[in-house]
Design a protein around this motif. Sequence first.
Motif, PDB file in Angstrom:
ATOM      1  N   VAL A   1       0.704  13.403   0.798  1.00  0.00           N
ATOM      2  CA  VAL A   1       1.641  14.025   1.743  1.00  0.00           C
ATOM      3  C   VAL A   1       1.125  13.840   3.155  1.00  0.00           C
ATOM      4  O   VAL A   1      -0.026  14.172   3.465  1.00  0.00           O
ATOM      5  N   LEU A   2       1.981  13.293   4.002  1.00  0.00           N
ATOM      6  CA  LEU A   2       1.681  13.105   5.420  1.00  0.00           C
ATOM      7  C   LEU A   2       2.679  13.938   6.214  1.00  0.00           C
ATOM      8  O   LEU A   2       3.890  13.775   6.073  1.00  0.00           O
ATOM      9  N   VAL A   3       2.170  14.863   7.025  1.00  0.00           N
ATOM     10  CA  VAL A   3       3.021  15.675   7.892  1.00  0.00           C
ATOM     11  C   VAL A   3       3.029  15.026   9.268  1.00  0.00           C
ATOM     12  O   VAL A   3       1.991  14.905   9.915  1.00  0.00           O
ATOM     13  N   LYS A   4       4.205  14.594   9.720  1.00  0.00           N
ATOM     14  CA  LYS A   4       4.284  13.768  10.928  1.00  0.00           C
ATOM     15  C   LYS A   4       5.053  14.486  12.031  1.00  0.00           C
ATOM     16  O   LYS A   4       6.272  14.627  11.979  1.00  0.00           O
ATOM     17  N   GLY A   5       4.323  14.960  13.033  1.00  0.00           N
ATOM     18  CA  GLY A   5       4.949  15.553  14.200  1.00  0.00           C
ATOM     19  C   GLY A   5       5.577  14.491  15.081  1.00  0.00           C
ATOM     20  O   GLY A   5       5.180  13.320  15.058  1.00  0.00           O
ATOM     21  N   ALA A   6       6.559  14.911  15.872  1.00  0.00           N
ATOM     22  CA  ALA A   6       7.331  13.938  16.654  1.00  0.00           C
ATOM     23  C   ALA A   6       6.605  13.475  17.910  1.00  0.00           C
ATOM     24  O   ALA A   6       6.838  12.360  18.377  1.00  0.00           O
ATOM     25  N   GLY A   7       5.748  14.312  18.474  1.00  0.00           N
ATOM     26  CA  GLY A   7       5.101  13.941  19.733  1.00  0.00           C
ATOM     27  C   GLY A   7       4.366  12.617  19.650  1.00  0.00           C
ATOM     28  O   GLY A   7       4.516  11.747  20.514  1.00  0.00           O
ATOM     29  N   ALA A   8       3.584  12.440  18.581  1.00  0.00           N
ATOM     30  CA  ALA A   8       2.861  11.182  18.393  1.00  0.00           C
ATOM     31  C   ALA A   8       3.747  10.108  17.767  1.00  0.00           C
ATOM     32  O   ALA A   8       3.672   8.938  18.127  1.00  0.00           O
ATOM     33  N   GLU A   9       4.604  10.519  16.820  1.00  0.00           N
ATOM     34  CA  GLU A   9       5.458   9.547  16.139  1.00  0.00           C
ATOM     35  C   GLU A   9       6.356   8.802  17.123  1.00  0.00           C
ATOM     36  O   GLU A   9       6.633   7.609  16.959  1.00  0.00           O
ATOM     37  N   ASN A  10       6.800   9.492  18.178  1.00  0.00           N
ATOM     38  CA  ASN A  10       7.693   8.864  19.158  1.00  0.00           C
ATOM     39  C   ASN A  10       7.028   7.733  19.938  1.00  0.00           C
ATOM     40  O   ASN A  10       7.711   6.960  20.612  1.00  0.00           O
ATOM     41  N   TYR A  11       5.703   7.646  19.859  1.00  0.00           N
ATOM     42  CA  TYR A  11       4.987   6.567  20.554  1.00  0.00           C
ATOM     43  C   TYR A  11       4.379   5.556  19.581  1.00  0.00           C
ATOM     44  O   TYR A  11       3.621   4.671  19.988  1.00  0.00           O
TER      45      TYR A  11
ATOM     46  N   PHE B   1      -3.422   5.791   5.937  1.00  0.00           N
ATOM     47  CA  PHE B   1      -4.190   7.037   6.013  1.00  0.00           C
ATOM     48  C   PHE B   1      -4.753   7.448   4.661  1.00  0.00           C
ATOM     49  O   PHE B   1      -5.666   8.264   4.595  1.00  0.00           O
ATOM     50  N   PHE B   2      -4.234   6.881   3.580  1.00  0.00           N
ATOM     51  CA  PHE B   2      -4.625   7.301   2.237  1.00  0.00           C
ATOM     52  C   PHE B   2      -5.356   6.231   1.436  1.00  0.00           C
ATOM     53  O   PHE B   2      -5.914   6.530   0.387  1.00  0.00           O
ATOM     54  N   CYS B   3      -5.313   4.974   1.881  1.00  0.00           N
ATOM     55  CA  CYS B   3      -5.809   3.866   1.061  1.00  0.00           C
ATOM     56  C   CYS B   3      -7.230   3.474   1.427  1.00  0.00           C
ATOM     57  O   CYS B   3      -7.674   3.642   2.567  1.00  0.00           O
ATOM     58  N   GLU B   4      -7.915   2.908   0.448  1.00  0.00           N
ATOM     59  CA  GLU B   4      -9.242   2.352   0.724  1.00  0.00           C
ATOM     60  C   GLU B   4      -9.100   1.172   1.669  1.00  0.00           C
ATOM     61  O   GLU B   4      -8.166   0.375   1.572  1.00  0.00           O
ATOM     62  N   GLN B   5     -10.070   1.045   2.565  1.00  0.00           N
ATOM     63  CA  GLN B   5      -9.980   0.032   3.610  1.00  0.00           C
ATOM     64  C   GLN B   5     -10.739  -1.238   3.226  1.00  0.00           C
ATOM     65  O   GLN B   5     -11.838  -1.178   2.673  1.00  0.00           O
ATOM     66  N   SER B   6     -10.135  -2.368   3.536  1.00  0.00           N
ATOM     67  CA  SER B   6     -10.770  -3.653   3.257  1.00  0.00           C
ATOM     68  C   SER B   6     -11.838  -3.949   4.308  1.00  0.00           C
ATOM     69  O   SER B   6     -11.682  -3.623   5.489  1.00  0.00           O
ATOM     70  N   THR B   7     -12.927  -4.587   3.874  1.00  0.00           N
ATOM     71  CA  THR B   7     -13.976  -4.965   4.830  1.00  0.00           C
ATOM     72  C   THR B   7     -13.482  -6.011   5.817  1.00  0.00           C
ATOM     73  O   THR B   7     -14.043  -6.171   6.897  1.00  0.00           O
ATOM     74  N   SER B   8     -12.402  -6.700   5.475  1.00  0.00           N
ATOM     75  CA  SER B   8     -11.882  -7.743   6.372  1.00  0.00           C
ATOM     76  C   SER B   8     -11.287  -7.157   7.647  1.00  0.00           C
ATOM     77  O   SER B   8     -11.059  -7.878   8.614  1.00  0.00           O
ATOM     78  N   THR B   9     -11.029  -5.846   7.659  1.00  0.00           N
ATOM     79  CA  THR B   9     -10.450  -5.216   8.856  1.00  0.00           C
ATOM     80  C   THR B   9     -11.505  -4.601   9.768  1.00  0.00           C
ATOM     81  O   THR B   9     -11.172  -4.065  10.813  1.00  0.00           O
TER      82      THR B   9
END
Length: 444
Positions: free
Chosen positions: A137-147, A202-210
């Motif tokens: 679950v991701l709670v997304k406020g508009a202030g940041a989402e709008n940018y 925000f939820f997934c394991e990150q690849s070393t390539s990034t």
Amino acid sequence: MIIDTKLISDAVYKLCAGANTIYSKDLYKKILAHMRDDESLKYKLILENIKLAYETKRPLCQDTGQVIVFVKIPQNVQFCGDDINAAVNDGVKRAYTEFYFRKSVVKDALFDRENTKDNTPAIVYYEFGGEDIKIDVLVKGAGAENYSAVKMFKPSDSEDEICDYICESVNTAGEKVCPPVVLGIGIGGTMEYAALLSKKAFFCEQSTSTESLKEKLRNRLNNVLLDAKVLTAPTHIASLPVAVTINCHCTRHASCIIRNEEIFYNQESPDFVKTDIDLKAVKVKTNELYKLRSIAGGSNILLSGEIYTARDAAHARFFDIWKNNKEFPVILKDKIIFYAGPCPAAPGEIIGPVGPTTSMRMNKYADLTFNVLQAAAVIGKGECPPMIREFASMTKGRYLTAVGGVSCVLSKCVERSEIVAFDDLGAEAVYKLIVKDLPLRVVM
């Protein structure tokens, strides 16, 4: 495996509650490491707010957002009970009603912006595979989402050019997104899939390539970046889509798995540190306009007295009243307007968590605010918008800011609260607040 969808509803219910009130243990440590002397008050308020939200089980931010749910389902699962979408939305509805969270979802983005009054429908994505049911679950406020933003790069564009674009997006957003920020970056797929990847990151394991890209972002955005998550996917030979989801410092997400009809949650509270808040600010009463007008820009103040909330919908109502030569329901001459929409008050509360919204959205109403309503000052978030600066200067008005994302702290400054206009607008109604020592910064 047969699963009653009531279990899905219960999981989403608890995830919504936890995401809104319990801050990430890892990000808390990053805030401590990130704190700078020149912004020590801001960071101390953020840390105090995280602790207060956890102790009171009240939201970290008054914008309790739109709920985005990712459900991963193993192939051998059969559901019984209600439709799974209905179950997810039931969990959201129960959480947002029972915990007195702000309801911010409207029925239609363009044609019917009436509030649904229970924060549904959630945005739900399904995926199949794995051994357990997984819910994020991701709670997304508009202030940041709008940018947040998406750009279609050329395959020949370099990692440095992608880094430039991400940094430009964050720098353009500025204070309007309540930095320090957490970024979700999606690269690949198509335009819309890159945006989806940026949320899933925000939820997934990150690849070393990034790691190379993330290191460049850390170096370039050192002062405003808490963390960056990057998720990549295959794409067309002629495409290179890049999406950036911006989250404020109180980024909110939570996860669980369902195994053998039992829910296992993955959320730890921070190890709190003591925060000594020394405000070192000038005390000003709202009826001392001469004093407010004499304070230099850049000063910290503690404001006490009568102020009024009014944000997007209330300003639109005021504008229509003015255009139709009708009588205003409340007199705001020489008053201070707070761009804010609080959470509903829980039993025993004077007001729910409350904090500033992005001032830029009220920029178009600057003439109305200072020349027609004749307000003495406004309180918002972010840099002073150009028209507000212009009309405030013409009328000796002031532009003040409050720290964003510290709604629990700011609500404790409210001694009295009552709705005085547009009660049908819910969180966007006009409230008269009596505040004591509300911490603000004079911008102009």
